[in-house]
Design an enzyme around this catalytic site. Structure first.
Site, PDB file in Angstrom:
ATOM      1  CB  CYS A 174      -0.888   0.025   1.240  1.00  0.00           C
ATOM      2  SG  CYS A 174      -1.954  -1.400   1.355  1.00  0.00           S
ATOM      3  N   GLY A 180      -8.230  -1.427  -3.971  1.00  0.00           N
ATOM      4  CA  GLY A 180      -7.239  -2.316  -3.373  1.00  0.00           C
ATOM      5  C   GLY A 180      -7.102  -2.013  -1.890  1.00  0.00           C
ATOM      6  CB  CYS A 181      -4.142  -1.782   0.266  1.00  0.00           C
ATOM      7  SG  CYS A 181      -3.685  -1.295   1.930  1.00  0.00           S
ATOM      8  CG  PHE A 182      -8.925  -0.341   3.854  1.00  0.00           C
ATOM      9  CD1 PHE A 182      -7.761  -0.607   4.561  1.00  0.00           C
ATOM     10  CD2 PHE A 182     -10.088  -0.982   4.250  1.00  0.00           C
ATOM     11  CE1 PHE A 182      -7.749  -1.477   5.640  1.00  0.00           C
ATOM     12  CE2 PHE A 182     -10.091  -1.858   5.336  1.00  0.00           C
ATOM     13  CZ  PHE A 182      -8.909  -2.103   6.034  1.00  0.00           C
TER      14      PHE A 182
END
Length: 208
Positions: free
Chosen positions: A16, A44-46
């Site tokens: 990330c 994707g990754c928050f």
């Protein structure tokens, strides 16, 4: 992404890395107007999505969480195990007098790989899919933004959808402001992912 994950897992999970404001995005237009609107994005990754929006002029807050699934109040562990239907997502609260919804959507496309239907960068699996969740009022704007972005990549390659807005569920407290509060650990994700190189390959210029 749990707090106890070993370094090897951190580096092999999705990296990330923070995004930067979209090129050409207008600066904040004066002081806070007091007006508030919300928008939801999955990319994707928050942690990465949250970090990107937190740095944009006119954004009041960005909250990591989940959207698009059938399970009420899901936990992070439930979502990553699969079966809930949720995507990792971020709810953005912004001042529309300082930054427009169209500017937010236009910038968002440049922080993801919209040609990837199976996740984002090193984040693989259903919960890491990308989408713009739009209200009825937002949808024409989001769709116009999508068409403009897709024109530069090819409509057939551009697979990230605009979806109807659904309930957003905040993630656990330890996921909030993760990049800011855990810079060393967040940097480990960034180094292990290849995000910048992929964004450069897709969009033609490096993006953070």
């Amino acid at each position: 992404m749990s707090r106890a994950l070993p370094l090897l897992v951190l580096l092999t999970l999705a990296a990330c890395s923070p995004g930067e404001p979209a090129e050409g995005a207008p600066p904040a237009a004066g002081p806070d107007s007091g007006r508030r609107e919300t928008a939801v994005f999955a990319g994707g990754c928050f942690w990465s999505v949250e970090s990107h929006f937190d740095r944009l002029p006119g954004v009041i807050s960005a909250v990591s969480g989940f959207a698009g699934g059938s399970t009420a109040s899901p936990s992070y562990d439930q979502v990553v195990r699969g079966g809930t239907g949720h995507l990792e997502a971020v709810q953005v609260t912004f001042d529309p007098a300082r930054v427009s919804y169209r500017t937010l959507v236009d910038g968002f496309w440049r922080t993801i790989d919209p040609t990837d239907p199976a996740g984002q960068f090193c984040d693989r699996g259903p919960s890491y899919g990308a989408a713009v969740f739009a209200t009825a009022a937002q949808r024409p704007i989001a769709e116009a933004s999508r068409r403009a972005a897709a024109a530069s990549l090819g409509e057939r390659r551009f697979v990230t959808p605009v979806r109807s807005a659904v309930r957003f569920w905040p993630a656990e407290a330890y996921h909030q402001d993760f990049a800011r509060l855990n810079p060393a650990r967040y940097a480990g994700y960034s180094r292990g992912c290849g995000r910048q190189a992929r964004l450069a390959a897709v969009w033609g210029s490096p993006r953070a």
